[in-house]
Design a protein around this motif. Sequence first.
Motif, PDB file in Angstrom:
ATOM      1  N   SER A  25      34.998  35.858  43.378  1.00  0.00           N
ATOM      2  CA  SER A  25      34.563  37.217  42.947  1.00  0.00           C
ATOM      3  C   SER A  25      33.180  37.323  42.826  1.00  0.00           C
ATOM      4  CB  SER A  25      35.275  37.475  41.381  1.00  0.00           C
ATOM      5  OG  SER A  25      36.692  37.415  41.537  1.00  0.00           O
ATOM      6  N   ALA A  26      32.380  36.072  42.737  1.00  0.00           N
ATOM      7  CA  ALA A  26      31.113  36.071  42.451  1.00  0.00           C
ATOM      8  C   ALA A  26      30.480  36.581  43.960  1.00  0.00           C
ATOM      9  CB  ALA A  26      30.518  34.954  41.681  1.00  0.00           C
ATOM     10  N   ALA A  27      30.909  35.888  45.053  1.00  0.00           N
ATOM     11  CA  ALA A  27      30.488  36.044  46.295  1.00  0.00           C
ATOM     12  C   ALA A  27      30.314  37.640  46.671  1.00  0.00           C
ATOM     13  CB  ALA A  27      31.228  35.506  47.121  1.00  0.00           C
ATOM     14  N   HIS A  28      31.058  38.608  45.998  1.00  0.00           N
ATOM     15  CA  HIS A  28      30.781  39.930  46.302  1.00  0.00           C
ATOM     16  C   HIS A  28      29.465  40.548  45.582  1.00  0.00           C
ATOM     17  CE1 HIS A  28      34.929  40.917  48.074  1.00  0.00           C
ATOM     18  NE2 HIS A  28      35.143  39.795  47.563  1.00  0.00           N
ATOM     19  N   TYR A  29      28.963  39.710  44.813  1.00  0.00           N
ATOM     20  CA  TYR A  29      27.812  40.307  44.027  1.00  0.00           C
ATOM     21  C   TYR A  29      26.367  39.452  44.271  1.00  0.00           C
ATOM     22  CZ  TYR A  29      31.910  43.076  42.258  1.00  0.00           C
ATOM     23  OH  TYR A  29      33.070  43.809  42.104  1.00  0.00           O
ATOM     24  N   THR A  30      26.424  38.232  44.660  1.00  0.00           N
ATOM     25  CA  THR A  30      25.276  37.605  44.750  1.00  0.00           C
ATOM     26  C   THR A  30      25.220  36.859  46.035  1.00  0.00           C
ATOM     27  OG1 THR A  30      23.995  36.070  43.537  1.00  0.00           O
ATOM     28  CG2 THR A  30      26.357  35.450  43.685  1.00  0.00           C
ATOM     29  N   SER A  31      24.034  36.023  46.198  1.00  0.00           N
ATOM     30  CA  SER A  31      24.083  35.314  47.476  1.00  0.00           C
ATOM     31  C   SER A  31      24.531  34.107  47.278  1.00  0.00           C
ATOM     32  CB  SER A  31      22.515  35.127  47.537  1.00  0.00           C
ATOM     33  OG  SER A  31      21.969  34.452  46.866  1.00  0.00           O
ATOM     34  N   ALA A  32      24.777  33.427  48.575  1.00  0.00           N
ATOM     35  CA  ALA A  32      25.038  32.126  48.812  1.00  0.00           C
ATOM     36  C   ALA A  32      24.260  31.110  48.153  1.00  0.00           C
ATOM     37  CB  ALA A  32      25.723  31.544  50.205  1.00  0.00           C
ATOM     38  N   THR A  33      22.829  31.489  48.497  1.00  0.00           N
ATOM     39  CA  THR A  33      21.868  30.519  47.995  1.00  0.00           C
ATOM     40  C   THR A  33      21.936  30.450  46.392  1.00  0.00           C
ATOM     41  OG1 THR A  33      20.521  31.204  49.762  1.00  0.00           O
ATOM     42  CG2 THR A  33      19.329  30.195  47.864  1.00  0.00           C
ATOM     43  N   ASN A  34      22.208  31.602  45.729  1.00  0.00           N
ATOM     44  CA  ASN A  34      22.183  31.661  44.190  1.00  0.00           C
ATOM     45  C   ASN A  34      23.432  30.632  43.872  1.00  0.00           C
ATOM     46  OD1 ASN A  34      20.085  33.143  44.229  1.00  0.00           O
ATOM     47  ND2 ASN A  34      20.615  34.472  42.570  1.00  0.00           N
TER      48      ASN A  34
END
Length: 300
Positions: free
Chosen positions: A92-101
Amino acid sequence: MELNPKLAKWSVLLPVIAVFFWSLNIVVTRYVAEFISPVSISFYRWFIAFILLTPFVWPQLIRQRSMVVQHWKQLAVLAAFGMVLYQGLSYSAAHYTSATNMGIINAFIPVFTIFVSIFILKEWPNRFAVIGCIISFSGLLLVIAKGNFANLVSLGGHSGDIIMIFAVFFYAFYGVFLKKWQLKIPLFTSLYVQIFFALLYHLPFVLWLGLDRIDAQNVGSVLYAGIFPSLVAPLVWIMAVQAMGPNRTSVFMNLMPIFTAVIAYFWLAEQWSIYHTIGTVLAILGVILAQRKPLLVLEK
């Protein structure tokens, strides 16, 4: 387990390979977010792993069924925290932040584990752990704030990072419960039963939200998630622990933010900023300091 002396010098590659697979999975998670829903890829991931494990683990499971029945409640809890809450929130987080973060936030699992251990294991951190946690959290806030702490006021722009923090927090419970219960169940039997419970937990969401179709855009990511981070990486990691010991092996987890950032830079064209560097350094320094044991003062 005794390692062949000829292979001993190569044992350092084992944890590197495992961490690489897990880091690549974070980038895959971010990449595939546009092509498949979090519920769908999470369900497919564990379903593929379950199918692949069945012919190898089923005979062993039959022989050890009394042990599994005795500890099924613990295995169900482990599945909820480690496979459903952690991985589901990550997707779910992948929809709103970067892979780096996401990779950097994953590095805070040891720090969150210290906090969870206070309440579940009644283990209070020493001064090194406290200082290390403060240093790590300052790095975490710096990454979320994108280098400017004033940005923390606008929480709406950090929803993906916040979701990922909750995911990491729940995974800390997974590690603490493993330590608390210390189940004497073989690794792949335990993993197999946990995957079974994870699939059960997914069913209400699948029935309510439905499953996206597997197509040419997401099939590679789904297969990767079901094989390498779910099965191959844990096996290689266990081999590393047996060859090098748990303490030496655990240090390699600090490579995850770096691996993730490099892969995301070349694959997803994500930019690496100075605040990522400072945040990562603070995170790793804090974790190393938090794991330090105070010297014992011997009485004369």
